[in-house]
Design a protein around this motif. Sequence first.
Motif, PDB file in Angstrom:
ATOM      1  N   ASP A 157       0.681  -1.091  -0.030  1.00  0.00           N
ATOM      2  CA  ASP A 157      -0.018   0.083   0.288  1.00  0.00           C
ATOM      3  C   ASP A 157       0.846   1.329  -0.110  1.00  0.00           C
ATOM      4  OD1 ASP A 157      -2.433  -1.384   2.232  1.00  0.00           O
ATOM      5  OD2 ASP A 157      -2.325  -1.253  -0.101  1.00  0.00           O
ATOM      6  N   GLY A 194     -19.241   7.401  -0.375  1.00  0.00           N
ATOM      7  CA  GLY A 194     -17.831   7.015  -0.917  1.00  0.00           C
ATOM      8  C   GLY A 194     -17.182   6.298   0.294  1.00  0.00           C
ATOM      9  N   ALA A 195     -15.895   5.836  -0.081  1.00  0.00           N
ATOM     10  CA  ALA A 195     -14.957   5.212   0.913  1.00  0.00           C
ATOM     11  C   ALA A 195     -14.549   6.228   2.000  1.00  0.00           C
ATOM     12  CB  ALA A 195     -13.831   4.929   0.077  1.00  0.00           C
ATOM     13  N   ASP A 196     -14.454   7.408   1.972  1.00  0.00           N
ATOM     14  CA  ASP A 196     -14.240   8.451   2.957  1.00  0.00           C
ATOM     15  C   ASP A 196     -15.131   8.584   3.959  1.00  0.00           C
ATOM     16  OD1 ASP A 196     -11.740   8.850   1.873  1.00  0.00           O
ATOM     17  OD2 ASP A 196     -12.227  10.613   0.567  1.00  0.00           O
ATOM     18  N   LYS A 210     -17.786   7.833   6.989  1.00  0.00           N
ATOM     19  CA  LYS A 210     -17.667   7.140   8.033  1.00  0.00           C
ATOM     20  C   LYS A 210     -19.001   6.687   8.854  1.00  0.00           C
ATOM     21  CE  LYS A 210     -13.189   7.192   7.668  1.00  0.00           C
ATOM     22  NZ  LYS A 210     -12.363   5.961   7.091  1.00  0.00           N
ATOM     23  N   ARG A 269     -24.626   2.075   0.292  1.00  0.00           N
ATOM     24  CA  ARG A 269     -23.569   1.767  -0.790  1.00  0.00           C
ATOM     25  C   ARG A 269     -23.886   0.605  -1.674  1.00  0.00           C
ATOM     26  NH1 ARG A 269     -18.279   1.943   3.293  1.00  0.00           N
ATOM     27  NH2 ARG A 269     -17.927   4.263   3.229  1.00  0.00           N
ATOM     28  N   SER A 327      -6.198   2.293  -3.489  1.00  0.00           N
ATOM     29  CA  SER A 327      -6.652   1.766  -2.160  1.00  0.00           C
ATOM     30  C   SER A 327      -8.104   1.943  -1.639  1.00  0.00           C
ATOM     31  CB  SER A 327      -5.734   2.312  -1.053  1.00  0.00           C
ATOM     32  OG  SER A 327      -5.895   3.845  -1.203  1.00  0.00           O
ATOM     33  N   LYS A 328      -8.713   2.950  -2.309  1.00  0.00           N
ATOM     34  CA  LYS A 328      -9.968   3.120  -1.891  1.00  0.00           C
ATOM     35  C   LYS A 328     -10.882   2.174  -2.619  1.00  0.00           C
ATOM     36  CE  LYS A 328      -9.652   7.844  -0.291  1.00  0.00           C
ATOM     37  NZ  LYS A 328      -9.969   9.169  -0.398  1.00  0.00           N
ATOM     38  N   ARG A 362     -10.307  -0.559  -3.870  1.00  0.00           N
ATOM     39  CA  ARG A 362     -10.179  -2.139  -3.901  1.00  0.00           C
ATOM     40  C   ARG A 362     -11.232  -2.619  -2.971  1.00  0.00           C
ATOM     41  NH1 ARG A 362      -4.239  -1.145  -2.042  1.00  0.00           N
ATOM     42  NH2 ARG A 362      -4.425  -2.961  -0.477  1.00  0.00           N
ATOM     43  N   SER A 363     -11.824  -1.815  -2.209  1.00  0.00           N
ATOM     44  CA  SER A 363     -13.021  -2.437  -1.464  1.00  0.00           C
ATOM     45  C   SER A 363     -14.383  -2.488  -2.262  1.00  0.00           C
ATOM     46  CB  SER A 363     -13.181  -1.640   0.002  1.00  0.00           C
ATOM     47  OG  SER A 363     -13.568  -0.088  -0.443  1.00  0.00           O
ATOM     48  N   SER A 389     -13.538   1.964 -11.751  1.00  0.00           N
ATOM     49  CA  SER A 389     -12.706   2.965 -11.296  1.00  0.00           C
ATOM     50  C   SER A 389     -11.353   3.141 -11.766  1.00  0.00           C
ATOM     51  CB  SER A 389     -12.686   2.651  -9.784  1.00  0.00           C
ATOM     52  OG  SER A 389     -13.722   2.790  -9.000  1.00  0.00           O
TER      53      SER A 389
END
Length: 661
Positions: free
Chosen positions: A191, A347-349, A351, A380, A612-613, A615-616, A625
């Motif tokens: 990473d 999005g991935a950011d 929480k 999501r 990195s984001k 990949r989920s 993406s």
Amino acid sequence: MTDPVPVIVVSGNWVKKHKFVFNTDDKGCRVVQIDEETTHDKLVKLVLDDYGLNELSHQLKLSYMFSKKAMKNMSLDTPPVYVSNDRQLQCFLSLRKIDQLRLCVEFTVKEYMEISRKDGSRGRMKRPSSSGSKLESRYEVPDGGFEGFCYDYSENQDEEAGDQEAGDQEADDEEEDDEFSSRFDVFDDSDGASSDDDNFTVYGDPQNKDEDSPSLPPKKKPQNIEMAGSAGDSEALRLELSSLNLAVGQRYRSKEDLVYRLKLLAVRDGFDFNVPVSNPTAVNIVCWVDECRWRVRASTQGDEPHFYVRIYDSEHTCSVTERSNRSRQATPDVLGGLYRDFLGDVGADVKPKSVGVIINKHFRIKMGYWKSHRTLLYARQIEQGTPESSFEELPSYLYMIRRANPGTVTRLQLDEEGRFNYVFIAFGASIAGFPFMRKVVVVDGTFLHGSYKGTLLTALAQDGNFQIYPIAFGIVDTENDDSWRWFFTQLKVVIPDDKDLAIISDRHKSIGKAIGEVFPLASRGICTYHLYKNILVKFKGKHLFPLVKKAAKCFRLNDFNEAFNEIEASDQNLHGYLQRAGVQMWARVHFPGERYNLMTTNIAESMNKALSKARSLPIVRLLESIRTMMTRWFAERRVDANSQQTTLSRGVEKLLQVTQL
């Protein structure tokens, strides 16, 4: 009562190769006190408590492996012993009196794999399995698209003799070349781009750090949770909810649709309800507060499946405070839909905490962490689709990619039951541009974080501006002989085997085997950064690092011999280690081909970081993406290239300016 004994508990998971190996994770280990009166349930609670978890959100499995002494009389494929009850726990304590054993714990998040449905029921996402039999499958491509065969080499799945995790504490240290039999390098920087290639993009900027002395990766500093997510369109939400109504005579396609509408009303008006009567033909719904007159009755008519509202008393006779004290009908599927459509990002950011705060602000609903987590997960899934639906869409997506991007090569590997095994994609723009690049390809693999996990394989080059040039991507189950052989077989369609071709990777044994079989003419080099890091672990002290680095980068044989002889005189063990690693694979002067400035897999680590984001995400969203990112990169580089006044790239121009100074 006997005195309690300390037992080491280690977190991770078991992996079966030629033997069972326990891979530790970043949760680390704990020490718990156990005596003969300790029950299995009590031990589970102790372990969960020590790891800061709770039994509502996590479940665990406890296990152990026999000692090396005991395993000498057992088969190598002896599985671990799972401690699932009090009797097995007492057996473990008895064996521990004889041998020093540790308990291995595997954690599973309960809610993560569950899907909320509108009818209130829950289902689990089942991971598709792959076949173990050899298969040749043909992927048909209509309208003249690329067509080919995909082969499943799974018959040798368990033949990776010598493969073992670098963290395996039970390694056979007495074997001479054991340091090269590990499945991964000691440091797998999947990473981060932290290696030390000749970085021409800095254009002569001064370096503040000592590159000759690589150190352990720094620990990440704790960060405050930010309230990510947009404010959304509150006015649109207000108008949408104000249009909701219920009236006698309304027809709904099913009972579930009626209940879902009532849940939306409950969220809007701040109340809750119970369902005392519910059967295939009728449903009664009342306010959860006793003696309140609010109620709904609906039933079918004849043989029709539709539900008609027969009775609706819309006035609440209970107090506002009392009826809003409970919000069980504000389920994650309802809140997730409202959040995604009107309130914020997914999005991935984003929480879970921020989702809970936003929903509480609009609807005054108390949101615990796990309810917020499930709400965000459901939102999501609405936005991105479920992992299962994404696999179903994959063939159509690959077909459309080939139609929209002429020259694109895709491969989809399925088993005999039509389930997903592997996928490969190389975009037409990358294929067309590679002949103008230096023939050095960097390959690497990194973990995916979605529901079905898996591994993303990449093949990259470096363009004339010293930037990452993506060539091909693959998604497989894990890095093994079969998956790497399959990936290189597809890559050979894009990049033919050539004696001038160089392939750079880490020291993964499966990569070496696959290159030898599929690209026998190409030269293979290993990442010197991983080599340096392994030396840091195995050989204490940094005084020889400048010599090792000098030997690796030498262009002239005399300079290399001088540095290598000095290493031999200073440390015989380090000299032997470097020889066994394969001098021709890490030393530039002995490399059979040309690797230029690409001494490491740094560009692959940078690509892993850039993705990195993504990949989920589900598999189709992940590939989309990648396509979006590459489209943006290529468009920006085209504009930059057109603005150049000379035929040289911007990076080369600046490099020449620095050289002249």
